[in-house]
Scaffold this motif. Sequence first.
Motif, mmCIF file in Angstrom:
data_model
loop_
_atom_site.group_PDB
_atom_site.id
_atom_site.type_symbol
_atom_site.label_atom_id
_atom_site.label_comp_id
_atom_site.label_asym_id
_atom_site.label_seq_id
_atom_site.Cartn_x
_atom_site.Cartn_y
_atom_site.Cartn_z
ATOM 1 N N LEU A 218 0.828 -1.203 0.000
ATOM 2 C CA LEU A 218 0.000 0.000 0.000
ATOM 3 C C LEU A 218 0.866 1.258 0.000
ATOM 4 O O LEU A 218 0.594 2.208 -0.745
ATOM 5 N N SER A 219 1.899 1.275 0.823
ATOM 6 C CA SER A 219 2.789 2.440 0.885
ATOM 7 C C SER A 219 3.437 2.718 -0.462
ATOM 8 O O SER A 219 3.502 3.875 -0.912
ATOM 9 N N ASN A 220 3.898 1.673 -1.128
ATOM 10 C CA ASN A 220 4.496 1.857 -2.457
ATOM 11 C C ASN A 220 3.484 2.372 -3.458
ATOM 12 O O ASN A 220 3.794 3.225 -4.302
ATOM 13 N N LEU A 221 2.242 1.879 -3.372
ATOM 14 C CA LEU A 221 1.216 2.327 -4.309
ATOM 15 C C LEU A 221 0.868 3.794 -4.088
ATOM 16 O O LEU A 221 0.654 4.548 -5.057
ATOM 17 N N LEU A 222 0.819 4.223 -2.833
ATOM 18 C CA LEU A 222 0.494 5.618 -2.547
ATOM 19 C C LEU A 222 1.548 6.568 -3.099
ATOM 20 O O LEU A 222 1.237 7.696 -3.493
ATOM 21 N N PHE A 251 -8.407 -4.266 6.894
ATOM 22 C CA PHE A 251 -7.495 -3.727 5.881
ATOM 23 C C PHE A 251 -8.272 -3.107 4.718
ATOM 24 O O PHE A 251 -7.950 -1.997 4.261
ATOM 25 N N ILE A 252 -9.296 -3.806 4.257
ATOM 26 C CA ILE A 252 -10.102 -3.281 3.147
ATOM 27 C C ILE A 252 -10.860 -2.030 3.589
ATOM 28 O O ILE A 252 -10.999 -1.063 2.825
ATOM 29 N N GLY A 253 -11.342 -2.044 4.835
ATOM 30 C CA GLY A 253 -11.973 -0.831 5.359
ATOM 31 C C GLY A 253 -11.004 0.332 5.386
ATOM 32 O O GLY A 253 -11.373 1.478 5.099
ATOM 33 N N GLY A 254 -9.729 0.048 5.715
ATOM 34 C CA GLY A 254 -8.708 1.087 5.682
ATOM 35 C C GLY A 254 -8.478 1.618 4.275
ATOM 36 O O GLY A 254 -8.321 2.829 4.071
ATOM 37 N N LEU A 255 -8.467 0.715 3.283
ATOM 38 C CA LEU A 255 -8.318 1.156 1.889
ATOM 39 C C LEU A 255 -9.455 2.092 1.491
ATOM 40 O O LEU A 255 -9.236 3.112 0.816
ATOM 41 N N LEU A 256 -10.678 1.732 1.912
ATOM 42 C CA LEU A 256 -11.831 2.565 1.585
ATOM 43 C C LEU A 256 -11.696 3.955 2.213
ATOM 44 O O LEU A 256 -11.918 4.973 1.547
ATOM 45 N N PRO A 278 -4.989 18.076 -4.241
ATOM 46 C CA PRO A 278 -5.350 17.966 -5.629
ATOM 47 C C PRO A 278 -4.835 16.777 -6.429
ATOM 48 O O PRO A 278 -5.289 15.678 -6.224
ATOM 49 N N SER A 279 -3.860 17.013 -7.316
ATOM 50 C CA SER A 279 -3.519 15.977 -8.288
ATOM 51 C C SER A 279 -3.000 14.723 -7.612
ATOM 52 O O SER A 279 -3.337 13.610 -7.999
ATOM 53 N N LYS A 280 -2.185 14.875 -6.572
ATOM 54 C CA LYS A 280 -1.625 13.701 -5.900
ATOM 55 C C LYS A 280 -2.725 12.833 -5.293
ATOM 56 O O LYS A 280 -2.707 11.613 -5.397
ATOM 57 N N SER A 281 -3.699 13.477 -4.664
ATOM 58 C CA SER A 281 -4.779 12.720 -4.044
ATOM 59 C C SER A 281 -5.700 12.101 -5.077
ATOM 60 O O SER A 281 -6.236 11.016 -4.877
ATOM 61 N N ASP A 282 -5.905 12.785 -6.210
ATOM 62 C CA ASP A 282 -6.703 12.190 -7.284
ATOM 63 C C ASP A 282 -6.070 10.887 -7.753
ATOM 64 O O ASP A 282 -6.749 9.883 -7.976
ATOM 65 N N ILE A 283 -4.757 10.916 -7.920
ATOM 66 C CA ILE A 283 -4.043 9.709 -8.334
ATOM 67 C C ILE A 283 -4.173 8.630 -7.264
ATOM 68 O O ILE A 283 -4.375 7.453 -7.558
ATOM 69 N N THR A 284 -4.063 9.033 -5.994
ATOM 70 C CA THR A 284 -4.187 8.085 -4.889
ATOM 71 C C THR A 284 -5.532 7.385 -4.914
ATOM 72 O O THR A 284 -5.624 6.172 -4.762
ATOM 73 N N VAL A 285 -6.588 8.154 -5.121
ATOM 74 C CA VAL A 285 -7.936 7.574 -5.152
ATOM 75 C C VAL A 285 -8.049 6.572 -6.289
ATOM 76 O O VAL A 285 -8.529 5.454 -6.113
ATOM 77 N N ARG A 286 -7.588 6.959 -7.484
ATOM 78 C CA ARG A 286 -7.690 6.055 -8.633
ATOM 79 C C ARG A 286 -6.848 4.800 -8.417
ATOM 80 O O ARG A 286 -7.249 3.701 -8.799
ATOM 81 N N ALA A 287 -5.682 4.958 -7.785
ATOM 82 C CA ALA A 287 -4.797 3.812 -7.580
ATOM 83 C C ALA A 287 -5.400 2.798 -6.613
ATOM 84 O O ALA A 287 -5.217 1.592 -6.768
ATOM 85 N N VAL A 288 -6.129 3.274 -5.630
ATOM 86 C CA VAL A 288 -6.691 2.389 -4.602
ATOM 87 C C VAL A 288 -7.937 1.672 -5.093
ATOM 88 O O VAL A 288 -8.304 0.620 -4.568
ATOM 89 N N ILE A 289 -8.586 2.199 -6.137
ATOM 90 C CA ILE A 289 -9.869 1.643 -6.579
ATOM 91 C C ILE A 289 -9.741 0.178 -6.985
ATOM 92 O O ILE A 289 -10.562 -0.663 -6.590
ATOM 93 N N LEU A 290 -8.719 -0.174 -7.771
ATOM 94 C CA LEU A 290 -8.585 -1.560 -8.252
ATOM 95 C C LEU A 290 -8.424 -2.551 -7.103
ATOM 96 O O LEU A 290 -9.235 -3.490 -6.990
#
Length: 624
Positions: A218-222, A251-256, A278-290
Amino acid sequence: MREIPLTVSSQLAKIAVSISALCLAGGAFIARSFPATAYELSILSSSPASMWILLTGSIIIATVVSLHAPSEWVRYISIGVGTLAIASVSAVPLLRNYHFQGFFDSLQHLGSVKDIGIGLFTLDTLYPGLHLFAFSLGEITGLSPERVLLLTVPIFVIVYVTGVVFAVRSVDANQHTLAISAAVSYLLLVIMTVRLPHLQPIPTVVALLYLPFAVGFLSNLLQRPNTRYAALLSVGAIILILLHPQHALVFIGGLLLIGLAGSLASHAPEPIPDSIRPSKSDITVRAVILPLTLSSVILAWWLSSLENFGAAVANVVLGAYRALGFVPDDTQGGRLDEVGGTTFETVMRVFPAHIIFALTTTLVLAAVIYRLHQRRETPTDPIILYLSIMIVPAFGLFAVFAVVGRLEQALRYIGFVFVIGTLISSVGLAQTTRRISNHRPQLASIALAALLILSLIAMVPGLYQDPYTFQPNPHVTQGTMEGYDWMAEYETDTMQVATVSSQFYRFRGGAIGNDVSDYGTSEYVDVQSLTAPPDEDRVDHPFEAYTPFNFANQSLGTHYEKTTYVTVNENDRQRNVDLWDGVRYSENDFAYLDQSQYISRTYTNDEFNLYRVEPTDDDSTEIP
């Protein structure tokens, strides 16, 4: 920033690492040289003191060298030796030739592994990950299910140390962060709680030991949102589902929550720092969705397919009704003061490291929030803040189970909290030490080493369930299992079984398998049992017939309407007489079983006795 000063010469470092390795080898050799030959009430006092001293010394020396290593290869070697040393501490039951370790859930998981071996494996289980891993390891090594499960613990301890280093380094890639994270990971007691089995082969333990790897993904993905890390996080979450779906739910609740936090940050007005918006958090949201979507679907499908899950939910709901007063609670548990302990003593023996890390984590998070508020954040602060969100769902489930009176279940999620706290504390300790070293380098080195060494020394006695923490050592001997094995072969469908302390159905399942329907020469049928009438002194298990407390001179036969077989393990005798001072069952009670004219011994070995109790209206046997 300056590094922690390297005050150890290359030659001295090599000598110290060699001494650490020799201590490790000597401790393991001593453990193997003193195998357990009977039930041991205390693993601490029954194991040679020299073994504990050498293994603990090996960890301490390796820690000091890794913190002050003159080169990277010396640091890596010292961390490797320290990791093997803490794994050896976790493998003491295996090294000392225990037949098995664990009175409760561990025995049921042993039975499940045996079920796989005889072709009775079913997917209707919450924890297939541990069972399949242990069975596969047994097929590869040729070891028995008991030995394989004992081996599973040190394997996952190595996984834990590696996972903590991986996760912390993904946040703060520094050589001394590497050494500090490894040293902090040796403090295994931090992720355990007093009411849970310590270092036993159960899903809760192995899931907590695996969890840092999932957090590292998760840390690497963020920090680097891409398909590769999203796939790794998805796989990591699925592994957690197979090991322990309850922790996977947290863990999944934490991802949400992380995704929601990122979305809110991206649309929030000033003064949200740019580093988490802004942009960093937008990317974070999209990355966590999958990974969030994939793991949620798999977890929902998995739990919905399990019959046992519905019963577990029903128990929680019933507990909530009891807690709210809608259903009377007619049982109560034993008290610590009954067995000679106090809450203060337990806290002082078990929780110093927990308190230290709780304070450290709180201070680190407070510092992160303050720096973000002041717009003086470091590159690691946003990641620490996002990872800390994982604590929220864990505290939520802790509160739910605490309210419904399921303290053992509630404390499982505190272990999850402390895993996250361990990662955050490691980063905080590393950064704080580097800051102090800019002004007082020697103070930084000495203070850090002293903190870790004292924590290690305080940790080791609490790693195992032991009279040190007012608990019996859950050592299961071969003789005990042979007794239950014999019972399974000769029992009948009308046989009523009562127990003194050990839960019959767990030992029987561990001996022959949980789902066995045909065993030996006779048909295997579930033993008929009575639910004990509840009273103010005893919590009765629905799988056991009633054995009253302090039954000597109380006409035990008058409590039964039919012939009843009472099982008495050697661990029952020792924990009740020696540890709990006869509060529930005394030496007179066990002598009564041997002397009453209405009671006969049906089977016996050094570790297990089976008594046949005939119903009677009068049993006046007097015990001197």
